[in-house]
Design a protein around this motif. Structure first.
Motif, PDB file in Angstrom:
ATOM      1  N   PRO A 124     -30.141  70.893  45.528  1.00  0.00           N
ATOM      2  CA  PRO A 124     -29.566  69.871  45.475  1.00  0.00           C
ATOM      3  C   PRO A 124     -30.100  68.982  44.185  1.00  0.00           C
ATOM      4  CG  PRO A 124     -30.361  69.429  47.516  1.00  0.00           C
ATOM      5  CD  PRO A 124     -30.659  70.761  46.964  1.00  0.00           C
ATOM      6  N   ALA A 127     -31.875  62.354  43.062  1.00  0.00           N
ATOM      7  CA  ALA A 127     -31.312  61.265  42.987  1.00  0.00           C
ATOM      8  C   ALA A 127     -31.766  60.581  41.631  1.00  0.00           C
ATOM      9  CB  ALA A 127     -31.425  60.286  44.139  1.00  0.00           C
ATOM     10  N   ASP A 404     -23.828  63.541  43.079  1.00  0.00           N
ATOM     11  CA  ASP A 404     -23.886  63.709  44.636  1.00  0.00           C
ATOM     12  C   ASP A 404     -22.474  64.130  45.193  1.00  0.00           C
ATOM     13  OD1 ASP A 404     -22.921  61.353  44.361  1.00  0.00           O
ATOM     14  OD2 ASP A 404     -24.484  60.601  45.656  1.00  0.00           O
ATOM     15  N   ARG A 477     -27.380  55.345  40.887  1.00  0.00           N
ATOM     16  CA  ARG A 477     -26.081  55.985  41.015  1.00  0.00           C
ATOM     17  C   ARG A 477     -24.979  54.808  41.347  1.00  0.00           C
ATOM     18  NH1 ARG A 477     -27.860  61.098  44.670  1.00  0.00           N
ATOM     19  NH2 ARG A 477     -27.639  62.652  42.893  1.00  0.00           N
TER      20      ARG A 477
END
Length: 486
Positions: A124, A127, A404, A477
């Protein structure tokens, strides 16, 4: 069923891969039809062998779930493409083949991949973090910045199209870095009163394409940029009926042919222009909803299988609606009311990480920001959420999908004349973190948002106090890292 097709399906079963497909409705296209008949996967090399008809005299293009595959060999009837991208898992996937010599000929094919297709999923993404939110004036040359639309170019840099209100011209700003601290500016169209409503997308060639309204002539126009900064563009009339082109938005599906959603002011209908080439020099004009006064504030998106969807406001009933094309030519459509009674005057639409329509809109009866997450492409059932209810909020919302998989929304706070951002905490957006992005003067009545190549939101908006176009590059984000007070 022909013996060759039966044999192909049998071999696919032996490989742990079953493929079924239904060709699109090609009545709106010229013959010969491009048809995908079968596909097989080599479990060792992860290469796809595709059989069909009329793949084109030049090299065709192949995508799997929007991911381009390298075409290694191709004839009129066979293609070898791959290997499959990382992260492919067993299950249903959309294979698309587009003719190399005629971008209007394509076929979408549903593949059910077995265990042989599995590959390790990529880790993944971390962030993304930046510094504090950075806010800049992007253009201050007169009264500029109305109706901004933003997209991320093939080079990863933001591109913004907007109206120069002082001169009634269409302009483009191309950022020179991810934070848009500096930009080039191009005058795209000054031949009329243009740009009051516009949409921006990146074409199959990686260059911007803009759909917009010519208010003087009542014409829907399109500009296909010849370079990343749009210093040169090919401009065409798409619908010159004299009453078309307000409430414009544009998308470019995987076949590279733009689709434009817009409102017909005379008939009060929602229409779509299906471009037959990347520059929209000719287009099939299709009515999508004609039930009353419909099509205000439309937003458009294309699903991986080519399905075209539009969210919009039904001005007669005061409802939020979603229209869906049932074939690539939009000859058959269906429309459903998603939310009822004083909602939808201002919408934006995306397809979320699960491929479902996600709509943000203004509940003007209650002055709230709301979201609807559809259960499927038909949107006959949806989860409705109130995201912000503090004062008069939610006008002119814009939404983008974070790296995400969670939506991030920019919108206007009319009570305070501020611009706000809400980052959803779940796919349905039943919970969200809300922050004020800019409270300096009266800002944010015209607004758009994108997520940059660095994974951080970029918001463009009009500064009503100073008549400027502004841009905010968020530090995280959710745009929560407010800069220190001056």
């Amino acid at each position: 069923m022909p013996p060759r097709l039966l044999l192909g399906l049998f071999l696919l079963g032996l490989l742990g891969l079953c493929a079924t497909g239904v060709a699109q409705d090609y009545d709106w296209l010229d013959d010969p039809q491009l048809i995908v008949i079968s596909a097989s996967l080599d479990p060792q090399t992860k290469l796809l062998s595709i059989e069909g008809e009329n793949f084109g005299q030049r090299l065709p293009s192949v995508t799997l779930d929007r991911e381009p595959l390298t075409v290694r060999r191709a004839t009129e009837t066979t293609i070898e493409a791959g290997p499959l991208p990382r992260g492919i898992t067993p299950g249903s996937h959309i294979l698309r083949v587009v003719a190399g010599d005629d971008r209007s000929r394509f076929d979408a094919f549903s593949l059910q991949l077995g265990e042989a297709a599995a590959s390790p999923a990529p880790p993944p993404p971390p962030a993304p973090t930046g510094r504090a939110n950075r806010i800049h004036v992007l253009d201050d040359d007169g009264d500029v910045g109305w109706s901004p639309a933003i997209a991320i170019g093939a080079d990863g840099l933001p591109v913004v199209a907007y109206l120069d209100y002082g001169n009634r011209d269409l302009k483009v700003a191309r950022c020179k870095d991810a934070a848009c601290t500096s930009a080039s500016h191009a005058l795209v169209d000054s031949r009329s009163d243009v740009g009051w409503s516009l949409g921006l997308a990146i074409g199959g060639d990686g260059l911007p394409v803009i759909a917009y309204f010519d208010s003087d002539r009542g014409v829907l126009k399109a500009a296909r940029c010849r370079d990343a900064g749009c210093f040169e563009a090919d401009i065409v009339d798409v619908d010159a009926s004299g009453s078309a082109g307000k409430f414009v938005d544009i998308t470019v599906p995987d076949d590279g042919l733009p689709v434009i959603g817009y409102y017909d002011r005379e008939r009060k209908d929602l229409l779509a222009a299906l471009c037959r080439d990347p520059g929209c020099n000719s287009a099939a004009l299709r009515p999508l909803d004609t039930a009353g006064d419909v099509g205000w504030h439309s937003a458009i998106a294309a699903a991986p299988d080519g399905t075209i969807l539009l969210s919009y406001f039904d001005a007669g009933r005061r409802d939020l609606k979603l229209a869906r094309c049932l074939d690539r030519g939009c000859q058959e459509t269906e429309a459903v009311a998603v939310d009822l009674g004083g909602v939808g005057m201002g919408t934006d639409l995306l397809l979320d990480a699960a491929g479902r329509p996600f709509i943000v809109y203004w509940d003007f009866f209650n002055d709230d920001l709301k979201a609807a997450r559809c259960r499927d492409l038909t949107c006959s059932d949806a989860t409705l959420s109130r995201i912000d209810t503090a004062g008069s909020v939610g006008a002119n919302p814009a939404v983008a999908l974070g790296t995400d998989g969670l939506p991030v929304i920019a919108y206007h706070d009319h009570s305070n004349s501020d611009i706000k951002v809400a980052r959803c905490k779940d796919a349905d957006c039943t919970q969200a973190r809300v922050v004020t992005l800019d409270a300096e003067g009266s800002v944010g009545w015209h607004i758009d948002i994108a997520v940059g190549a660095d994974g951080l939101p970029v918001v463009v908006y009009y500064d009503e106090t100073n008549g400027d176009l502004k841009v905010a590059h968020c530090g995280d984000r959710g745009c929560t890292r407010a800069p220190p007070p001056r």
